[in-house]
Write a protein that holds these residues in place. Structure first.
Motif, short mmCIF file in Angstrom:
data_model
loop_
_atom_site.label_atom_id
_atom_site.label_comp_id
_atom_site.label_asym_id
_atom_site.label_seq_id
_atom_site.Cartn_x
_atom_site.Cartn_y
_atom_site.Cartn_z
N SER A 19 11.78 -5.54 3.41
CA SER A 19 11.02 -4.37 2.99
C SER A 19 11.34 -4.01 1.54
CB SER A 19 11.34 -3.18 3.90
OG SER A 19 10.56 -2.07 3.55
N PHE A 20 10.30 -3.59 0.81
CA PHE A 20 10.47 -3.21 -0.58
C PHE A 20 10.23 -1.71 -0.74
CE2 PHE A 20 9.44 -7.72 -0.81
CZ PHE A 20 10.47 -8.18 -1.62
N PRO A 21 10.95 -1.07 -1.65
CA PRO A 21 10.79 0.39 -1.83
C PRO A 21 9.43 0.74 -2.45
CG PRO A 21 12.27 -0.52 -3.49
CD PRO A 21 12.01 -1.63 -2.52
N HIS A 22 8.99 1.94 -2.17
CA HIS A 22 7.71 2.41 -2.70
C HIS A 22 7.85 3.88 -3.06
CE1 HIS A 22 7.06 4.27 1.29
NE2 HIS A 22 7.58 3.15 1.75
N GLN A 23 6.98 4.34 -3.94
CA GLN A 23 7.09 5.68 -4.48
C GLN A 23 5.70 6.32 -4.58
OE1 GLN A 23 8.60 5.53 -8.45
NE2 GLN A 23 8.14 7.68 -8.92
N LEU A 24 5.53 7.50 -4.02
CA LEU A 24 4.27 8.23 -4.11
C LEU A 24 4.22 8.96 -5.45
CD1 LEU A 24 1.66 9.22 -2.72
CD2 LEU A 24 3.00 11.14 -1.81
N LEU A 25 3.13 8.73 -6.20
CA LEU A 25 3.03 9.30 -7.54
C LEU A 25 2.39 10.68 -7.56
CD1 LEU A 25 1.82 6.18 -9.58
CD2 LEU A 25 4.15 7.07 -9.36
N ASN A 26 1.46 10.97 -6.65
CA ASN A 26 0.70 12.21 -6.72
C ASN A 26 0.02 12.49 -5.39
OD1 ASN A 26 -1.59 10.44 -6.64
ND2 ASN A 26 -1.44 10.21 -8.86
N ASP A 27 -0.75 13.56 -5.33
CA ASP A 27 -1.43 13.94 -4.10
C ASP A 27 -2.69 13.11 -3.84
OD1 ASP A 27 0.45 15.91 -3.70
OD2 ASP A 27 -0.75 17.49 -4.66
N CYS A 28 -3.04 12.25 -4.78
CA CYS A 28 -4.25 11.41 -4.62
C CYS A 28 -3.97 10.12 -3.86
CB CYS A 28 -4.82 11.07 -5.99
SG CYS A 28 -5.35 12.51 -6.94
N GLY A 29 -2.72 9.93 -3.43
CA GLY A 29 -2.39 8.74 -2.67
C GLY A 29 -2.07 7.52 -3.51
N ASP A 30 -1.73 7.71 -4.77
CA ASP A 30 -1.38 6.59 -5.64
C ASP A 30 0.13 6.31 -5.51
OD1 ASP A 30 -4.03 6.53 -6.61
OD2 ASP A 30 -3.55 8.18 -7.98
N HIS A 31 0.45 5.04 -5.30
CA HIS A 31 1.84 4.64 -5.05
C HIS A 31 2.25 3.55 -6.03
CE1 HIS A 31 1.78 6.39 -0.85
NE2 HIS A 31 0.49 6.17 -1.03
N ILE A 32 3.53 3.46 -6.26
CA ILE A 32 4.13 2.30 -6.93
C ILE A 32 5.00 1.58 -5.91
CG2 ILE A 32 5.81 1.52 -8.64
CD1 ILE A 32 3.25 2.18 -9.94
N ILE A 33 4.76 0.27 -5.75
CA ILE A 33 5.60 -0.57 -4.89
C ILE A 33 6.48 -1.41 -5.79
CG2 ILE A 33 5.63 -2.29 -3.05
CD1 ILE A 33 2.79 -1.42 -2.34
N HIS A 34 7.76 -1.39 -5.55
CA HIS A 34 8.73 -2.10 -6.39
C HIS A 34 9.00 -3.48 -5.78
CE1 HIS A 34 9.52 1.48 -8.83
NE2 HIS A 34 9.42 2.16 -7.70
N LEU A 35 8.39 -4.49 -6.39
CA LEU A 35 8.43 -5.86 -5.89
C LEU A 35 9.36 -6.72 -6.75
CD1 LEU A 35 4.58 -6.25 -5.33
CD2 LEU A 35 6.31 -5.90 -3.54
N PRO A 36 9.60 -7.97 -6.34
CA PRO A 36 10.37 -8.87 -7.21
C PRO A 36 9.65 -9.08 -8.54
CG PRO A 36 10.23 -9.76 -4.98
CD PRO A 36 9.31 -8.57 -5.03
#
Length: 598
Positions: A419-436
């Protein structure tokens, strides 16, 4: 490819109007739902073009024939019937092996096979009792390929489907297409309205349908067991009444057999088709299918070495599936009955990728999120599959518009499912997934995102100031006006055309995640008469006006930087392109607008 070739699949005629794929005339009844269920699950198939044309392979009397499609040899080389018939005398097909064909499709991860039982040349590639012009009666090969394919498909769990050219037959004296041997016939490129009220032509054409086409369709549905699809072609050349007769015949004999839209036009049959090798399309609302070749021709062409790359084919397949379509890959075996080595090589790459990532394709639905710069997305159950072919810098992947809580993110090709970490950026459902930092697969790495609940998402394209070029292709935009049209969507024709009214425009809705500066560019083609025209590109408080430049022609596309945009705030915007002055007949042939973060 010539306009004549486009007319064979009605690509030109379809785009004379703004096509809206509607449900009119389609009975979404229980029987249709039952017969199309396997097809929705399958997603990918193989087309096989094999006929008399395969033996000369695009060459006649030592010279290559000027035809994009080798299966059009008889028409384009203007070969009289008595001369063309002699090809059958040499059709031995010593290397034909039905099991090898089916296993090639299966090894490529493909789930159904469409075989040309009769193409426009009128030659039956099966044991027809209706006509002696068949592979069993007229060739030294003397066997029934459809019977052998039916047995091999049953053994290998492959769905057998059959292509039948119902509208044209260049061997029958009353059909369409052959005006060399039958000068009074309907021409190959004659539009329906030019002959349907001609008593002589329409009466003779009806005789062809009753004598040959309807009886042969019935043969195919009664001699070989269950058929997955009866795949028709050039339906734009027959009437609504005739199209309905073919649909009714198929469903009467085999209620479980699908009929494709090319039996007639939009709304006919069980699902829609794009044009041949149509790379860009408006997303239909119905079930639909895209068909594509590995090089240029459908039938074997010994001079065609312009092969597509495996990467291009896979990206095309993923793109189609991400829009909710099925994708069918064509091979054209040689006259000896062998699939050439290059096709086998390309099919092998596709099969290897699908063996690892097939979960993201089979039984999937189209993307619920907006178009992304890194690749495409599919959905199945509670999992999004992110098909990433432009790996993000530092492995930081933007997943836009997913409003559901994320449970887990992992690489589909990683057996450990780390599993890779992920981060919610805002209320619009935009995320950053931290991959290799590097992709697992250089062609396309699939990131699986498991989420909670029923999918909730924002389908608008997202723009972010992260160094990526955001492309707004015209086929993703909405047209306003009476003259402006999408072109065919094929290679080199993925643009707007007929832009002749000052009231016409195109627009795209999109979201800006974070404010910032962008460079704006337009990609278009324009001839001398259009030079000096003016167009405006606007979004929010931004407005740029540019002059139309000479690109070398309407279909010679150039990229011109127009100027800067600045979005102070995040939020939803509409990007619009409209004329301010039109010189000549049209403004330009616009292909795309690009926003590149500064």
């Amino acid at each position: 490819m010539s306009t004549k070739d486009h007319l064979m699949d009605n690509a030109e005629a379809n785009n004379l109007q703004q096509i809206r794929f509607q449900e009119e005339g389609v009975l979404a009844d229980e029987q249709r739902e039952q017969r199309i269920a396997w097809w929705r699950e399958a997603k990918v198939g193989m087309f096989i073009h094999w006929g008399l044309y395969s033996l000369p392979g695009g060459v006649w009397k030592g010279d290559p024939v000027n035809a994009a499609y080798a299966e059009h040899l008889q028409l384009r080389a203007q070969i009289p019937i008595p001369e063309y018939e002699h090809i059958a005398d040499h059709f031995h097909a010593l290397r034909f092996d039905a099991t090898a064909w089916v296993r090639a499709a299966k090894d490529a991860g493909l789930k159904y096979m469409i075989f040309t039982a009769k193409h426009h040349e009128g030659f039956a590639m099966y044991d027809s009792q209706v006509s002696d012009y068949s592979i069993v009666k007229a060739t030294p090969f003397g066997r029934d390929p459809v019977a052998e394919l039916a047995a091999a498909c049953q053994s290998e769990d492959m769905v057998l489907c059959l292509y039948y050219s119902h509208a044209m037959d260049w061997h029958h004296p009353d059909s369409q297409g052959n005006t060399l041997d039958y000068p009074a016939n309907i021409g190959a490129y004659d539009a329906l309205h030019t002959w349907e009220k001609d008593v002589n032509k329409s009466t003779r054409y009806e005789r062809y349908l009753q004598e040959k086409a309807f009886p042969q369709v019935k043969e195919l549905l009664t001699q070989y067991g269950p058929i997955g699809i009866l795949w028709f072609d050039c339906g734009h050349k027959i009437t609504d009444k005739q199209g309905k007769q073919f649909v009714d015949l198929v469903h009467e004999v085999q209620p479980g057999c699908l009929v494709n839209r090319r039996v007639r036009r939009e709304g006919f049959g069980d699902y829609e088709n794009t044009g041949d090798n149509q790379r860009h399309m408006r997303t239909p609302r119905r079930d639909w299918e895209s068909i594509a070749t590995l090089n240029h021709s459908w039938g074997y062409n010994q001079t065609d070495q312009q092969w597509r790359s495996a990467e291009d084919i896979l990206h095309d397949m993923i793109h189609v599936v991400s829009m909710g379509g099925n994708y069918v890959i064509n091979v054209g075996p040689t006259g000896d009955g062998e699939i050439d080595a290059k096709s086998i090589e390309l099919l092998g790459v596709i099969g290897t990728w699908l063996k690892v990532n097939g979960e993201s394709i089979y039984g999937s639905q189209g993307s619920p999120i907006g178009r992304t710069p890194w690749g495409r997305c599919t959905l199945k159950g509670n999992t999004l599959y992110l098909h990433v072919w432009d790996w993000p810098a530092r492995g930081e992947l933007l997943l836009p518009g997913l409003l559901n809580p994320i449970q887990k993110c992992y690489l589909l090709g990683d057996s450990s499912k780390r599993s890779f970490p992920h981060q919610l950026l805002n209320d619009c459902g935009d995320h950053i997934i931290h991959l290799p930092s590097e992709a697992l697969d250089p062609i396309c790495t699939v990131v699986a995102v498991e989420f909670q609940g029923e999918i909730a998402s924002n389908p608008k394209q997202v723009v972010v100031a992260n160094g990526v070029s955001h492309v707004f292709g015209v086929f993703d935009g909405e047209l306003t006006g009476e003259t402006i049209r999408y072109d065919t969507g094929k290679k080199g024709r993925d643009n707007l055309k007929n832009w002749s009214s000052m009231q016409d425009s195109i627009s795209w809705e999109f979201c800006v995640i974070k404010g910032g500066a962008y460079r704006v560019a337009a990609v278009y083609g324009a001839g001398d008469p259009s030079v000096g025209g003016l167009f405006e590109i606007a979004a929010g408080d931004n407005k740029l006006v540019a002059s139309v430049m000479q690109t070398g022609g309407e279909y010679e596309f150039q990229n011109y930087e127009i100027g800067p945009f600045y979005f102070e705030n995040s939020g939803e915007y509409t990007l619009t392109v409209r004329p301010q002055a039109i010189c000549g007949a049209v403004l330009m042939n616009l292909k795309e607008i690009r926003l590149m973060s500064v």
